[in-house]
Design an enzyme around this catalytic site. Structure first.
Site, PDB file in Angstrom:
ATOM      1  N   GLY A   1     -21.925 -10.657  -5.378  1.00 21.74           N
ATOM      2  CA  GLY A   1     -22.509  -9.312  -5.468  1.00 21.74           C
ATOM      3  C   GLY A   1     -21.671  -8.363  -6.307  1.00 21.74           C
ATOM      4  CB  CYS A   2     -18.046  -7.630  -6.298  1.00 28.92           C
ATOM      5  SG  CYS A   2     -17.991  -7.064  -4.569  1.00 28.92           S
ATOM      6  CB  THR A   3     -19.530 -11.126 -10.180  1.00 26.01           C
ATOM      7  OG1 THR A   3     -18.257 -11.508  -9.659  1.00 26.01           O
ATOM      8  CG2 THR A   3     -19.659 -11.586 -11.619  1.00 26.01           C
TER       9      THR A   3
END
Length: 164
Positions: free
Chosen positions: A47-49
């Site tokens: 998700g952060c990527t």
């Protein structure tokens, strides 16, 4: 004032953090400039990527709007540097290792996974105006939609400023 009370129009809490590329980011250093401060749980996770790469892709649009972008996670600098380099992220990713900034912004919250409760970073964003006040706040951000939402809000705010 705790971050839970951080309403739109409130002064943004001060901060100074080390950031990727040997930079330091601070509220004082951004005085007179609008910026997006986004909080994410962990570098190099799916998700952060997705969120960071979406922002990187839209960076020219953010720049056109005069908007600086800063990502903040509780990670130490080595994983943040590795993450930034791996995906060619040009905007600063800051380390809030002791989560003091996250606490000030109300993004260090109790979470639950598989029935286990723990403290962690809530994926949230703050659009801060040139006057240092919170213009918009997004909680529990969806990584795939976040960039478009922020750009839409920044354009709308810029249009209001032009008219006034």
């Amino acid at each position: 004032m705790s971050g839970a009370d951080l309403a739109e129009g409130a002064p943004a809490p001060g901060f100074t953090m080390p950031a990727s590329g040997g930079r330091t980011v601070s509220l004082e250093g951004l005085k007179g400039k609008p910026f997006l401060l986004y909080f994410y749980p962990k570098a190099d996770t799916s998700g952060c990527t997705k969120q960071a790469c979406g922002i990187q892709e839209a960076l020219p649009q953010f720049n056109t709007l005069g908007l600086t972008v800063i990502g903040v996670s509780p990670d130490k600098m080595p994983p943040i540097e590795k993450f930034a380099k791996k995906y060619g992220l040009e905007f600063p990713l800051a380390s809030d290792e002791n989560h003091a900034v996250a606490e000030a912004y109300g993004t260090w919250v109790e979470k639950s996974m598989y029935g286990r409760k723990y403290m962690g970073m809530e994926r949230s964003s703050f659009l801060i105006g040139a006057d240092g006040r919170v213009l918009r706040h997004w909680k529990k951000v969806k990584p795939a939609e976040h960039t478009a939402e922020v750009l839409k809000a920044a354009r709308a705010l810029q249009a209001l400023e032009v008219r006034s």
